[in-house]
Design a protein around this motif. Sequence first.
Motif, short mmCIF file in Angstrom:
data_model
loop_
_atom_site.label_atom_id
_atom_site.label_comp_id
_atom_site.label_asym_id
_atom_site.label_seq_id
_atom_site.Cartn_x
_atom_site.Cartn_y
_atom_site.Cartn_z
N PRO A 1 0.79 -1.23 0.00
CA PRO A 1 0.00 0.00 0.00
C PRO A 1 0.82 1.28 0.00
O PRO A 1 0.27 2.35 -0.20
CB PRO A 1 -0.82 -0.13 1.29
CG PRO A 1 -0.02 -1.02 2.17
CD PRO A 1 0.64 -2.00 1.25
N THR A 2 2.13 1.17 0.21
CA THR A 2 2.97 2.36 0.15
C THR A 2 3.56 2.59 -1.24
O THR A 2 4.14 3.64 -1.50
CB THR A 2 4.12 2.26 1.17
OG1 THR A 2 5.01 1.19 0.79
CG2 THR A 2 3.59 1.98 2.57
N GLU B 1 -0.19 4.84 1.33
CA GLU B 1 0.01 4.85 2.77
C GLU B 1 1.42 5.36 3.09
O GLU B 1 2.34 5.29 2.28
CB GLU B 1 -0.18 3.45 3.35
CG GLU B 1 -1.57 2.88 3.19
CD GLU B 1 -2.59 3.58 4.06
OE1 GLU B 1 -2.18 4.18 5.09
OE2 GLU B 1 -3.79 3.54 3.72
N ASP B 2 1.58 5.86 4.29
CA ASP B 2 2.87 6.38 4.74
C ASP B 2 3.83 5.21 4.99
O ASP B 2 3.56 4.35 5.83
CB ASP B 2 2.68 7.18 6.03
CG ASP B 2 3.95 7.90 6.47
OD1 ASP B 2 5.04 7.58 5.94
OD2 ASP B 2 3.85 8.78 7.34
N LYS C 1 4.94 4.47 8.52
CA LYS C 1 3.95 3.90 9.43
C LYS C 1 3.62 2.46 9.09
O LYS C 1 3.27 1.67 9.96
CB LYS C 1 2.68 4.74 9.43
CG LYS C 1 2.87 6.16 9.94
CD LYS C 1 1.56 6.93 9.90
CE LYS C 1 1.75 8.36 10.42
NZ LYS C 1 0.49 9.13 10.37
N ILE C 2 3.71 2.11 7.79
CA ILE C 2 3.38 0.75 7.35
C ILE C 2 4.67 -0.01 7.15
O ILE C 2 5.35 0.12 6.13
CB ILE C 2 2.55 0.76 6.04
CG1 ILE C 2 1.33 1.67 6.19
CG2 ILE C 2 2.15 -0.66 5.67
CD1 ILE C 2 0.38 1.25 7.29
N TRP D 1 -1.10 -4.94 7.31
CA TRP D 1 -2.01 -3.91 6.80
C TRP D 1 -3.19 -4.55 6.09
O TRP D 1 -4.34 -4.15 6.29
CB TRP D 1 -1.27 -2.99 5.83
CG TRP D 1 -2.08 -1.82 5.36
CD1 TRP D 1 -2.16 -0.59 5.94
CD2 TRP D 1 -2.93 -1.78 4.20
NE1 TRP D 1 -3.00 0.23 5.23
CE2 TRP D 1 -3.49 -0.48 4.16
CE3 TRP D 1 -3.27 -2.69 3.21
CZ2 TRP D 1 -4.37 -0.08 3.15
CZ3 TRP D 1 -4.15 -2.30 2.21
CH2 TRP D 1 -4.69 -1.02 2.18
N HIS E 1 -7.40 -4.59 6.73
CA HIS E 1 -8.29 -4.04 5.70
C HIS E 1 -8.97 -5.14 4.88
O HIS E 1 -9.41 -4.90 3.76
CB HIS E 1 -7.49 -3.13 4.75
CG HIS E 1 -7.02 -1.87 5.39
ND1 HIS E 1 -5.93 -1.83 6.25
CD2 HIS E 1 -7.48 -0.59 5.31
CE1 HIS E 1 -5.74 -0.58 6.66
NE2 HIS E 1 -6.67 0.19 6.11
#
Length: 319
Positions: A171-172, A250-251, A254-255, A261, A265
């Motif tokens: 997601p990043t 996403e950051d 943070k991930i 993750w 989700h």
Amino acid sequence: FVNQVRASPQAKSYFSKVCKEEGLKPLELIKWVRMRWGSMCDLIKRILDNKLAVMKFCLVADASKKVPKLRNKEYSDYMVTESEWQLLELIYEVLAEPREAQAAFSSETYSTVWRAIPTLEFLQERWETMAKQPKFASIKFAIDAELEKLRKWYKAIDDSNMYFICLALDPTYKIEYTKRNWDDRYHQNGMIAFRKVFDSYSEQHQPQISSNISAAPPSANRAGPSVSQGGYASAFARQELDDYLDAPLEDSEKITDPVHWWGAHSSQYPVLSRIACDYLAIQGATFEALQILKSGYQDGIVSAVEEVAQAAKESSDTD
């Protein structure tokens, strides 16, 4: 030189003494292990760090009564010239690039295969830059040879859709990396493979996940018609894929674990989370462990026959 020093307890002790005399922290010299990636880079780094001790050892060890004599050789034969030290520094700088990449893969506790594409492309770019610099002219032939090998490995990655999908499932990153760095044709080929896998999963798991999807009308489908022209895949599946790709990245600070993750989700992206569970579970550094194990069997360090015999003995003792 490393093998000779490590083979003798007296030589190892004397080398440690020389390190202290030169104000260096006594560290054991590192051997090159053919089946262990990065070990040559580690060997050279340790030698460079102990340069003063190595030079002094080669000068005085033959005359010392504390160091056993070598057979048909002297420690002074291993003396490294200044030009050779400079060459070692260049070689280390080149080898440090893949060594750092491999270390990053091995140190992670979560799946890392998604990093294969960016890592190989960055390594290729770094080596191509080095090959053009006059500083590395003396070893350009070696850099070019390694670049050729790297392109073969990259070709193997290019032949599989797994790496693109794993990258897209982070997601990043999603597909931003390939959109920016790849020719459009290659990016689109990756997307076609991703969509096919997505459609296949959506059809397989339609009964379990269809109840989680709201009846909201689908948005414009950037991906075109689905492989399946009816049911969940055609009506809602691509909506999920579009929503994921349209959402902001996403950051990355943070991930740290994409698998975690996706677990959080799974209700939002039921199909993609199932794909992520299968694809992101693949470890990027497993091959090294297998190669080391294989080498152990070949060198007789590990014996399957002995292991089986031991297991049978333990079983009989238990009975």
